[in-house]
Design a protein around this motif. Structure first.
Motif, short mmCIF file in Angstrom:
data_model
loop_
_atom_site.label_atom_id
_atom_site.label_comp_id
_atom_site.label_asym_id
_atom_site.label_seq_id
_atom_site.Cartn_x
_atom_site.Cartn_y
_atom_site.Cartn_z
N ALA A 1 0.88 -1.29 -0.18
CA ALA A 1 0.23 -0.05 -0.01
C ALA A 1 1.04 0.96 0.54
N VAL A 2 1.84 1.25 0.58
CA VAL A 2 2.98 2.57 0.67
C VAL A 2 2.78 3.16 -0.79
N PRO A 3 3.71 2.01 -2.35
CA PRO A 3 3.66 2.98 -3.19
C PRO A 3 2.14 3.84 -3.66
N THR A 4 1.54 3.07 -3.67
CA THR A 4 0.22 3.71 -3.84
C THR A 4 0.28 5.37 -2.73
N ALA A 5 -0.23 5.45 -1.43
CA ALA A 5 -0.08 6.42 -0.99
C ALA A 5 1.08 7.24 -1.35
N HIS A 6 2.32 7.00 -1.38
CA HIS A 6 3.09 7.87 -2.14
C HIS A 6 3.15 8.65 -3.43
N ALA A 7 2.50 7.73 -4.29
CA ALA A 7 2.28 7.98 -5.39
C ALA A 7 1.79 9.28 -6.07
N ALA A 8 0.98 9.07 -4.46
CA ALA A 8 -0.29 10.14 -5.16
C ALA A 8 -0.04 12.07 -4.48
N THR A 9 1.26 11.76 -3.70
CA THR A 9 1.87 12.85 -3.36
C THR A 9 2.96 13.04 -4.14
N MET A 10 3.42 12.88 -5.29
CA MET A 10 4.01 12.77 -6.30
C MET A 10 3.48 12.97 -7.86
N GLU A 11 4.20 14.06 -8.23
CA GLU A 11 3.97 14.25 -9.20
C GLU A 11 5.15 14.42 -10.42
N LYS A 12 4.74 14.73 -11.72
CA LYS A 12 5.92 14.65 -12.62
C LYS A 12 6.19 16.38 -12.90
N CYS A 13 7.16 16.46 -13.21
CA CYS A 13 8.08 18.15 -13.34
C CYS A 13 9.25 18.05 -14.36
N PHE A 14 7.86 18.45 -15.69
CA PHE A 14 9.15 18.55 -17.00
C PHE A 14 9.71 19.55 -16.77
N GLY A 15 11.28 19.91 -17.07
CA GLY A 15 12.76 21.24 -17.58
C GLY A 15 13.11 21.23 -16.08
N ILE A 16 13.61 20.38 -15.03
CA ILE A 16 13.94 20.64 -14.64
C ILE A 16 15.39 19.27 -13.71
N ALA A 17 14.99 18.30 -14.72
CA ALA A 17 15.79 17.04 -14.43
C ALA A 17 16.94 17.26 -15.07
N THR A 18 18.55 17.47 -14.58
CA THR A 18 19.75 17.46 -15.13
C THR A 18 20.38 15.76 -16.08
N ALA A 19 21.24 16.24 -16.35
CA ALA A 19 22.25 14.87 -17.33
C ALA A 19 21.76 13.65 -16.59
N GLY A 20 21.68 12.78 -16.84
CA GLY A 20 21.55 11.53 -16.35
C GLY A 20 20.86 11.45 -14.77
N HIS A 21 20.14 11.83 -15.03
CA HIS A 21 18.46 11.73 -13.39
C HIS A 21 17.19 12.04 -13.92
N ASN A 22 17.04 12.06 -15.18
CA ASN A 22 15.55 11.98 -15.83
C ASN A 22 14.81 10.77 -14.54
N ASP A 23 13.69 10.90 -14.92
CA ASP A 23 12.58 9.96 -14.16
C ASP A 23 11.81 9.14 -15.58
N CYS A 24 12.66 7.85 -16.48
CA CYS A 24 11.70 7.53 -17.58
C CYS A 24 12.23 8.40 -18.67
N ALA A 25 10.86 7.59 -19.19
CA ALA A 25 10.80 8.74 -21.04
C ALA A 25 10.31 9.74 -20.90
N GLY A 26 10.78 10.71 -21.21
CA GLY A 26 10.30 12.37 -21.61
C GLY A 26 9.65 12.46 -22.65
N ILE A 27 9.15 13.15 -22.87
CA ILE A 27 8.10 13.46 -23.86
C ILE A 27 9.22 14.04 -25.43
N SER A 28 10.28 14.46 -25.09
CA SER A 28 11.30 14.66 -26.02
C SER A 28 11.84 13.73 -26.97
N GLY A 29 11.40 12.69 -26.59
CA GLY A 29 11.45 11.67 -27.92
C GLY A 29 13.53 11.65 -27.64
N LEU A 30 13.90 11.94 -26.86
CA LEU A 30 15.43 12.30 -26.97
C LEU A 30 16.03 11.07 -26.93
#
Length: 109
Positions: free
Chosen positions: A22-51
């Protein structure tokens, strides 16, 4: 170990695993995807850039199409945008350059 002890351990393991599930579900509800703040090598999953297609494969800083998962409500404070805003920025090269410069300035402090 007798049969009663074995059953007790098995039951405790099942209960503990159920509680952890149950923990990941509760944790996921308090998190959001934030675009444009990732640094090189530190992005979370594939983005919309297609790179790239996976976590940690960003090769540049602050690409509007790459995201990090952050606590809800902190994205804007960090200079990031939501997915709809990121898609709008990605439509025009001049907007991408301006966005990246703005986030870099914010990151410097």
């Amino acid at each position: 170990m007798n049969k009663h002890q074995l059953l007790s351990i098995a039951a405790a393991s099942v209960i503990a695993a159920g509680g952890l599930a149950a923990v990941p579900t509760a944790h996921a509800a308090t998190m959001e995807k934030c675009f444009g703040i990732a640094t090189a090598g530190h992005n979370d999953c594939a983005g919309i850039s297609g790179l790239h297609s996976c976590k940690g494969q960003a090769t540049a800083y602050y690409i509007p199409g790459d995201f990090r998962v952050v606590p809800t409500g902190t994205c804007e404070k960090m200079g990031g945008v939501n997915m709809a805003q990121a898609k709008a920025i990605m439509n025009k090269t001049s907007k991408v350059v301006a966005f990246e410069a703005k986030v870099q300035e914010k990151a410097k402090g």
